[in-house]
Scaffold this active site. Structure first.
Site, mmCIF file in Angstrom:
data_model
loop_
_atom_site.group_PDB
_atom_site.id
_atom_site.type_symbol
_atom_site.label_atom_id
_atom_site.label_comp_id
_atom_site.label_asym_id
_atom_site.label_seq_id
_atom_site.Cartn_x
_atom_site.Cartn_y
_atom_site.Cartn_z
ATOM 1 C CG ASN A 114 7.338 6.780 7.081
ATOM 2 O OD1 ASN A 114 6.292 7.381 6.884
ATOM 3 N ND2 ASN A 114 7.402 5.725 7.875
ATOM 4 N NE ARG A 149 -0.708 0.810 4.941
ATOM 5 C CZ ARG A 149 -0.196 1.957 5.401
ATOM 6 N NH1 ARG A 149 -0.148 3.011 4.596
ATOM 7 N NH2 ARG A 149 0.286 2.063 6.615
ATOM 8 C CG ASN A 161 3.311 4.673 5.042
ATOM 9 O OD1 ASN A 161 2.281 4.603 5.707
ATOM 10 N ND2 ASN A 161 4.473 5.084 5.560
ATOM 11 C CD GLU A 175 -0.018 -1.438 7.805
ATOM 12 O OE1 GLU A 175 0.111 -0.245 8.066
ATOM 13 O OE2 GLU A 175 -0.602 -1.849 6.763
ATOM 14 C CG ASP A 233 6.753 8.157 10.949
ATOM 15 O OD1 ASP A 233 6.467 8.298 9.752
ATOM 16 O OD2 ASP A 233 5.989 7.572 11.744
#
Length: 310
Positions: A166, A111, A113, A131, A219
C-alpha cells in the site's frame, strides 16, 4: 494556533473500494479507481463533478498512473499485469492500448495493488496475494518493484515478503521512502539509492501497542511539503498526520466512513486533501464517497507522472 479543518463530501459515485488517488496539476483533476468495479474515476475540480469509465476485459483495476506527455493515456494494474489504457476523461468507456509489463506465470497468484511515481519519474508498484486464495493478512506473497518505464523493460524487485502493498511517500529533503504493508501494521523507512534501490530498512512508526493492533490498518499515504505523512486508516474512520521526525501522530482527521483508503493533496494551491473511501458490506452512505479536507494550513507537492517509453 493550529488550523481548523473542514471535511466536505464531493459529488461522486459510492465506490466499493475507492482507492489510489493521484492529482493531475495539468487538468486540475483527481484520478482514482474503484478496484473491484474496475472503474477509473476523474473528479473535475472546476466542474465539481466526477466522471467514470470501465475498460472491457480489464478487471480489477489498481492502481492508476498518469503518463507524461499524453493526457489521455494511463497505466493501470490489472491482475499481475500493467496495462496502458486510453480514456478521454468523460466517456463511459476507455480502451485497452497494450500490455506494458506482465509479471508472468510465477506471479499469477498475485495482483498489483498500489503504485506511485517517484520524484525522478520511476514507477514503484507493489503486489499482494489474490484475495480468492486465502487470508491476505497472513500471506507474504507480495513484492515491491521498481520499473524503468520502458514497455517490456526490466522490473527490479526492491522488497519481498509483503502482505498487502500500500502507501508510498517520498521525502526528497531527507532522501527517504516511507512504505506501508497494511498487514505489517507499521510504516517502514528506507534510504533511496541513486539507482532507485532501497537500503537501511527500519520501522519508523508502529501501530501496535504491546503487540496488539489498534483495530484499524494503515492504507494509502501521502505527504505535505514540510515532510509530514498523511495516512488513510482502513477501519479507522480517520486520516492520521504523522511526523517522521518525532514519530508521533500530530493530528487525526475524522472521516464519515469506516474504511478510509487513500488520499492526495490537490486543488489550485495544492492545499486541499482529497480522501477516498470504501463501502463494503452494509455501510450506509456516505461510505464509499470522495471527500476533501480544507483548512489544514499546509500544501502538498505536485505528483510526478510516469515517463513511459516504447
Amino acid at each position: 494556533m493550529a488550523a481548523e479543518h473542514t471535511v466536505h463530501q464531493l459529488p461522486s459515485p459510492l465506490s466499493t473500494i475507492g482507492a489510489k488517488t493521484v492529482w493531475d496539476v495539468d487538468s486540475q483533476s483527481l484520478y482514482y479507481v474503484d478496484i473491484n468495479v474496475a472503474a477509473i474515476r476523474r473528479y473535475d475540480y472546476a466542474e465539481n463533478k466526477t466522471y467514470s469509465c470501465t475498460v472491457d476485459g480489464v478487471n480489477p483495476i489498481a492502481p492508476v498512473i498518469l503518463v507524461q506527455g499524453n493526457p489521455n493515456h494511463y497505466v493501470v494494474g490489472s491482475g499481475n499485469k500493467l496495462l496502458l489504457v486510453n480514456w478521454d476523461g468523460r466517456s463511459e468507456k476507455g480502451t485497452l492500448v497494450k500490455t506494458v509489463y506482465d509479471l508472468g506465470e510465477s506471479e499469477k497468484h498475485t495482483r498489483f495493488n498500489e503504485g506511485k511515481v517517484d520524484p525522478k519519474g520511476r514507477l514503484y508498484a507493489g503486489t499482494m496475494q489474490l484475495e480468492s486464495l486465502g487470508d491476505i493478512f497472513q500471506s507474504k506473497e507480495g513484492k515491491l518493484y521498481r520499473f524503468d518505464g520502458k514497455t517490456g523493460g526490466e522490473f527490479h524487485m526492491v522488497k519481498d515478503g509483503i502482505g498487502i502493498s500500500n502507501g508510498l511517500a517520498w521525502i526528497q529533503c531527507t532522501n527517504k521512502l516511507y512504505y506501508i504493508d497494511t498487514a505489517a501494521l507499521d510504516i517502514k523507512e528506507f534510504d533511496v539509492l541513486e539507482n532507485g534501490d532501497l537500503e537501511n530498512e527500519t520501522v519508523m512508526y508502529d501501530w501496535r501497542v504491546n503487540g496488539e493492533g489498534p483495530g484499524y490498518f494503515g492504507d494509502g499515504m501521502t505527504n505535505d511539503e514540510e515532510g509530514n505523512l498523511y495516512v488513510a486508516t482502513w477501519g479507522g474512520s480517520k486520516v492520521q498526520k504523522i511526523n517522521p521526525r518525532t514519530k508521533k501522530v500530530e493530528l487525526e482527521i475524522e472521516i464519515p466512513a469506516k474504511y478510509v483508503t487513500t488520499l492526495a493533496f490537490g486543488g489550485p494551491q495544492l492545499d486541499e486533501l482529497f480522501v477516498a473511501t470504501a463501502n463494503i458490506g452494509t455501510q450506509d452512505p456516505p461510505a464509499g464517497a470522495l471527500f476533501k479536507v480544507t483548512g489544514l494550513g499546509v500544501r502538498g507537492l505536485p505528483m510526478t507522472k510516469m515517463m513511459l517509453k516504447d
